[in-house]
Design a protein around this motif. Structure first.
Motif, PDB file in Angstrom:
ATOM      1  N   LEU A   1      71.584  42.038  25.812  1.00 38.39           N
ATOM      2  CA  LEU A   1      71.628  43.458  26.133  1.00 38.39           C
ATOM      3  C   LEU A   1      72.824  43.669  27.053  1.00 38.39           C
ATOM      4  CD1 LEU A   1      69.946  46.141  25.757  1.00 38.39           C
ATOM      5  CD2 LEU A   1      69.087  45.697  28.065  1.00 38.39           C
ATOM      6  N   TRP A   2      73.806  44.423  26.567  1.00 37.85           N
ATOM      7  CA  TRP A   2      75.014  44.676  27.345  1.00 37.85           C
ATOM      8  C   TRP A   2      74.855  46.022  28.050  1.00 37.85           C
ATOM      9  CZ3 TRP A   2      80.629  44.652  24.908  1.00 37.85           C
ATOM     10  CH2 TRP A   2      81.575  44.738  25.946  1.00 37.85           C
ATOM     11  N   GLU A   3      74.678  45.955  29.358  1.00 34.90           N
ATOM     12  CA  GLU A   3      74.590  47.155  30.187  1.00 34.90           C
ATOM     13  C   GLU A   3      75.978  47.408  30.781  1.00 34.90           C
ATOM     14  OE1 GLU A   3      70.598  47.420  32.348  1.00 34.90           O
ATOM     15  OE2 GLU A   3      70.846  45.264  32.058  1.00 34.90           O
ATOM     16  N   LYS A   4      76.659  48.421  30.262  1.00 32.76           N
ATOM     17  CA  LYS A   4      78.083  48.570  30.528  1.00 32.76           C
ATOM     18  C   LYS A   4      78.415  49.315  31.817  1.00 32.76           C
ATOM     19  CE  LYS A   4      79.526  48.197  25.705  1.00 32.76           C
ATOM     20  NZ  LYS A   4      80.386  48.738  24.617  1.00 32.76           N
TER      21      LYS A   4
ATOM     22  N   GLN B   1      81.767  39.768  31.300  1.00 28.20           N
ATOM     23  CA  GLN B   1      80.551  40.330  31.893  1.00 28.20           C
ATOM     24  C   GLN B   1      79.865  39.291  32.797  1.00 28.20           C
ATOM     25  OE1 GLN B   1      81.021  39.781  28.559  1.00 28.20           O
ATOM     26  NE2 GLN B   1      80.322  41.514  27.322  1.00 28.20           N
ATOM     27  N   GLY B   2      79.086  39.790  33.741  1.00 25.39           N
ATOM     28  CA  GLY B   2      78.150  38.925  34.429  1.00 25.39           C
ATOM     29  C   GLY B   2      76.983  38.624  33.507  1.00 25.39           C
ATOM     30  N   LEU B   3      76.439  37.411  33.573  1.00 25.54           N
ATOM     31  CA  LEU B   3      75.391  36.976  32.654  1.00 25.54           C
ATOM     32  C   LEU B   3      74.135  36.569  33.411  1.00 25.54           C
ATOM     33  CD1 LEU B   3      77.433  34.627  30.255  1.00 25.54           C
ATOM     34  CD2 LEU B   3      77.183  37.113  30.160  1.00 25.54           C
ATOM     35  N   GLY B   4      72.983  36.819  32.794  1.00 25.71           N
ATOM     36  CA  GLY B   4      71.717  36.346  33.333  1.00 25.71           C
ATOM     37  C   GLY B   4      70.691  36.271  32.226  1.00 25.71           C
TER      38      GLY B   4
ATOM     39  N   ALA C   1      64.595  47.658  25.892  1.00 27.62           N
ATOM     40  CA  ALA C   1      65.312  48.182  27.065  1.00 27.62           C
ATOM     41  C   ALA C   1      66.577  48.950  26.697  1.00 27.62           C
ATOM     42  CB  ALA C   1      65.665  47.028  27.991  1.00 27.62           C
ATOM     43  N   THR C   2      66.901  49.048  25.422  1.00 27.28           N
ATOM     44  CA  THR C   2      68.073  49.803  24.990  1.00 27.28           C
ATOM     45  C   THR C   2      67.765  51.290  25.085  1.00 27.28           C
ATOM     46  OG1 THR C   2      68.592  48.007  23.443  1.00 27.28           O
ATOM     47  CG2 THR C   2      69.764  50.086  23.148  1.00 27.28           C
ATOM     48  N   THR C   3      68.369  51.972  26.072  1.00 26.14           N
ATOM     49  CA  THR C   3      67.945  53.333  26.377  1.00 26.14           C
ATOM     50  C   THR C   3      69.023  54.393  26.191  1.00 26.14           C
ATOM     51  OG1 THR C   3      68.496  52.951  28.703  1.00 26.14           O
ATOM     52  CG2 THR C   3      66.205  52.552  28.027  1.00 26.14           C
ATOM     53  N   ASP C   4      70.313  54.013  26.200  1.00 22.96           N
ATOM     54  CA  ASP C   4      71.360  55.025  26.117  1.00 22.96           C
ATOM     55  C   ASP C   4      72.626  54.418  25.511  1.00 22.96           C
ATOM     56  OD1 ASP C   4      72.832  53.673  28.204  1.00 22.96           O
ATOM     57  OD2 ASP C   4      71.529  54.650  29.655  1.00 22.96           O
ATOM     58  N   ASP C   5      73.666  55.233  25.416  1.00 29.04           N
ATOM     59  CA  ASP C   5      74.907  54.788  24.778  1.00 29.04           C
ATOM     60  C   ASP C   5      75.632  53.720  25.591  1.00 29.04           C
ATOM     61  OD1 ASP C   5      74.445  56.584  22.757  1.00 29.04           O
ATOM     62  OD2 ASP C   5      75.752  58.148  23.588  1.00 29.04           O
ATOM     63  N   HIS C   6      75.274  53.589  26.856  1.00 32.29           N
ATOM     64  CA  HIS C   6      75.920  52.593  27.708  1.00 32.29           C
ATOM     65  C   HIS C   6      75.170  51.267  27.714  1.00 32.29           C
ATOM     66  CE1 HIS C   6      78.614  55.667  29.286  1.00 32.29           C
ATOM     67  NE2 HIS C   6      77.567  56.446  29.439  1.00 32.29           N
ATOM     68  N   THR C   7      74.075  51.197  26.950  1.00 34.09           N
ATOM     69  CA  THR C   7      73.264  49.987  26.864  1.00 34.09           C
ATOM     70  C   THR C   7      73.185  49.577  25.403  1.00 34.09           C
ATOM     71  OG1 THR C   7      71.955  50.796  28.728  1.00 34.09           O
ATOM     72  CG2 THR C   7      71.066  48.946  27.500  1.00 34.09           C
ATOM     73  N   VAL C   8      73.731  48.414  25.081  1.00 29.67           N
ATOM     74  CA  VAL C   8      73.884  47.995  23.688  1.00 29.67           C
ATOM     75  C   VAL C   8      73.099  46.716  23.434  1.00 29.67           C
ATOM     76  CG1 VAL C   8      75.512  47.366  21.881  1.00 29.67           C
ATOM     77  CG2 VAL C   8      76.192  49.027  23.648  1.00 29.67           C
ATOM     78  N   PHE C   9      72.162  46.769  22.465  1.00 27.98           N
ATOM     79  CA  PHE C   9      71.439  45.575  22.061  1.00 27.98           C
ATOM     80  C   PHE C   9      72.306  44.760  21.107  1.00 27.98           C
ATOM     81  CE2 PHE C   9      68.744  43.288  19.028  1.00 27.98           C
ATOM     82  CZ  PHE C   9      68.017  42.495  19.903  1.00 27.98           C
TER      83      PHE C   9
ATOM     84  N   GLY D   1      80.286  45.323  33.465  1.00 30.46           N
ATOM     85  CA  GLY D   1      78.913  45.361  33.007  1.00 30.46           C
ATOM     86  C   GLY D   1      78.277  43.985  33.015  1.00 30.46           C
ATOM     87  N   ALA D   2      77.052  43.930  32.567  1.00 31.70           N
ATOM     88  CA  ALA D   2      76.280  42.686  32.582  1.00 31.70           C
ATOM     89  C   ALA D   2      75.603  42.467  31.242  1.00 31.70           C
ATOM     90  CB  ALA D   2      75.217  42.741  33.685  1.00 31.70           C
ATOM     91  N   LEU D   3      75.498  41.198  30.868  1.00 32.89           N
ATOM     92  CA  LEU D   3      74.762  40.801  29.663  1.00 32.89           C
ATOM     93  C   LEU D   3      73.450  40.144  30.085  1.00 32.89           C
ATOM     94  CD1 LEU D   3      77.241  39.143  27.123  1.00 32.89           C
ATOM     95  CD2 LEU D   3      75.771  41.113  26.721  1.00 32.89           C
TER      96      LEU D   3
END
Length: 475
Positions: A188-191, A296-299, A161-169, A144-146
């Motif tokens: 925001l961790w998009e897993k 995670q990849g970061l940006g 942008a936190t929209t589902d269980d796989h996206t964690v603020f 995933g990416a942060l």
């Protein structure tokens, strides 16, 4: 004008000088692998499918073509060596998005963006399966990416942008437990939507698989021209190289940032140079000081953003921020060494990770990104369906090239598929104007994006005008 965190918290000159003192001007990823030498094309050849370009687009096309048509004679022609350009120089971020982010896709293809998001995830899943099926030794990690807020105005955008269980603020404390930097205000961790690879090794492994499937790869074989009879859709296409010709039933053009063999695409892309640093491997103590256990990849969330990630041996790749266009839109080796940009990146690195003072960079390099006006790949066919092409990935092409390969093969097979029916596939981007207008427009846009980063993300009249006519962009 307000300062960003990278101007408010600069490291010492001595820290930066030391860090850059031993960095060689070569892509680390290419330095890190060994590939077989492949012959150049020296005799005429007849093929069912000829592919121009030995980066990801061409290699995926070759592999997938042999899966569709095992008995077809497939030939790939590369001007230098496999993966030497963007495919061996990028950050190794394998992003699910086919549209350079959901916001960019939503603004340009609102009626189909939800399906494009699904197709992007399916495409990433297909790549992960291919890594397993073909035993691709490319350091694939789906961690995933942060996305990071480093200025206060970026925090609310991440929360929204936190929209589902796989996206964690992640608030400040939570994000710093993931990766410890004093610049982080939120994350925001998009897993599900991102993976990492060793980019040059992925190219090398795809070439290995292609050859095992029977693809003939020729290196140091630039294609100088393309010609075809206009009389019949079954007439062959001829590719002219320095020493020979290839006569092919079908041709796929995967030339990325380099000038297209088709006149219609000559103004469709421009080369924008991106710059990267790679550190020496971190010691266990240095790695503990920053955390990053989940790799995670970061940006960050600026218009002029940074991207960074860990390699398998715990080096940190740190790139982005400056995106440099040179007047005339040429691709030249001399553009790859830009000391002021490498110095700026080094300063930003130690602002991000002051606890790593004393760490040195082993490599510095650059690569040209094929940018188009819609900031994501475009596709098409020419010569009565005998030639297909894809280009314009704008720096987010590692995964999108797999999707593009399937699109090109669909077009060459004459199939009407869900992919070929997409508005995103059917619609071309607006071309760039000729010089000097192109340079003036690009430099004015860069200035405006920098100004927005220094004014709380507020977009000026120029950026708003570009947004209004469908040419706007933010990261």
């Amino acid at each position: 004008m307000a300062q960003t965190v990278f101007e408010r918290s600069r490291p010492s000159t001595r820290t930066v000088d030391h860090a850059l003192s031993a960095a060689v001007n070569r892509p680390f990823w290419i330095d890190d692998i060994t590939q077989p030498r492949r012959r150049r094309l020296e005799a005429p050849m007849i093929a069912d499918l000829a592919i121009v370009g030995g980066g990801y687009s061409g290699l995926w096309t070759a592999v997938l073509a042999k899966r569709r048509h095992p008995d077809a004679r497939v030939v790939l022609l590369e001007a230098k060596t496999v993966g030497w350009a963007a495919s061996g120089r990028n950050g190794g971020f394998v992003e699910a998005s086919l549209t350079h982010g959901d916001d960019n896709g939503r603004s340009r293809f609102p009626s189909e963006i939800e399906r494009l998001i699904e197709l992007g995830l399916e495409n990433l899943d297909d790549i992960e399966r291919a890594v397993g099926d073909y035993a691709l030794e490319c350091d694939f990690e789906r961690n995933g990416a942060l996305s990071l807020a480093v200025e206060p105005y970026q925090v609310d955008a991440l929360r929204a942008a936190t929209t589902d269980d796989h996206t964690v603020f992640l608030d400040t404390d939570a994000v710093r437990r993931q990766v410890d930097s004093p610049t982080y205000l939120a994350g925001l961790w998009e897993k599900r939507t991102s993976a990492l690879v060793h980019p040059a090794r992925l190219a090398a492994e795809l070439a290995r698989v292609a050859e095992e499937l029977g693809v003939e790869i020729f290196e140091n074989t630039p294609v100088r021209s393309i010609s075809s009879s206009s009389g019949s859709p079954t007439a062959p296409v001829v590719l002219v190289t320095d020493d020979a010709r290839v006569t092919a039933r079908r041709v796929a053009l995967a030339t990325n940032v380099f000038p297209s063999l088709l006149r219609r695409n000559r103004l469709a892309t421009v080369p924008v140079y991106d710059y990267v640093l790679m550190t020496e491997p971190l010691s266990d103590e240095q790695l503990r000081s920053i955390g990053w256990a989940n790799r995670q990849g970061l940006g960050d969330g600026a218009n002029q953003f940074h991207y960074y990630r860990l390699s398998r041996d715990n080096r940190i790749l740190f790139g982005g921020y400056d995106a440099i266009y040179h007047y005339g839109g040429r691709v030249r080796p001399s553009y790859e060494d830009r000391p002021e940009t490498f110095r700026r990146l080094a300063e930003h690195f130690f602002t991000t990770f002051p606890q790593l003072e004393g760490l040195r960079f082993s490599h510095r390099w650059a690569g040209a990104i094929d940018t188009c006006t819609r900031f994501c790949a475009f596709y098409g066919a020419a010569r009565q369906g005998r030639v297909a092409y894809a280009a314009g990935y704008t720096g987010l092409g590692v995964a999108a090239t797999h999707f593009a390969a399937n699109v090109m093969l669909d077009l060459l097979d004459g199939e009407s598929t869900e992919r070929t029916s997409l508005e995103m596939v059917r619609r071309r981007p607006l071309p760039f104007p000729p010089e000097p207008v192109a340079s003036l427009g690009i430099q004015t846009t860069r200035w405006s994006l920098d100004r927005a980063d220094h004014h709380g993300g507020r977009r000026n009249g120029i950026l708003k005008a570009l947004d209004a006519v469908g040419l706007g962009f933010d990261s």
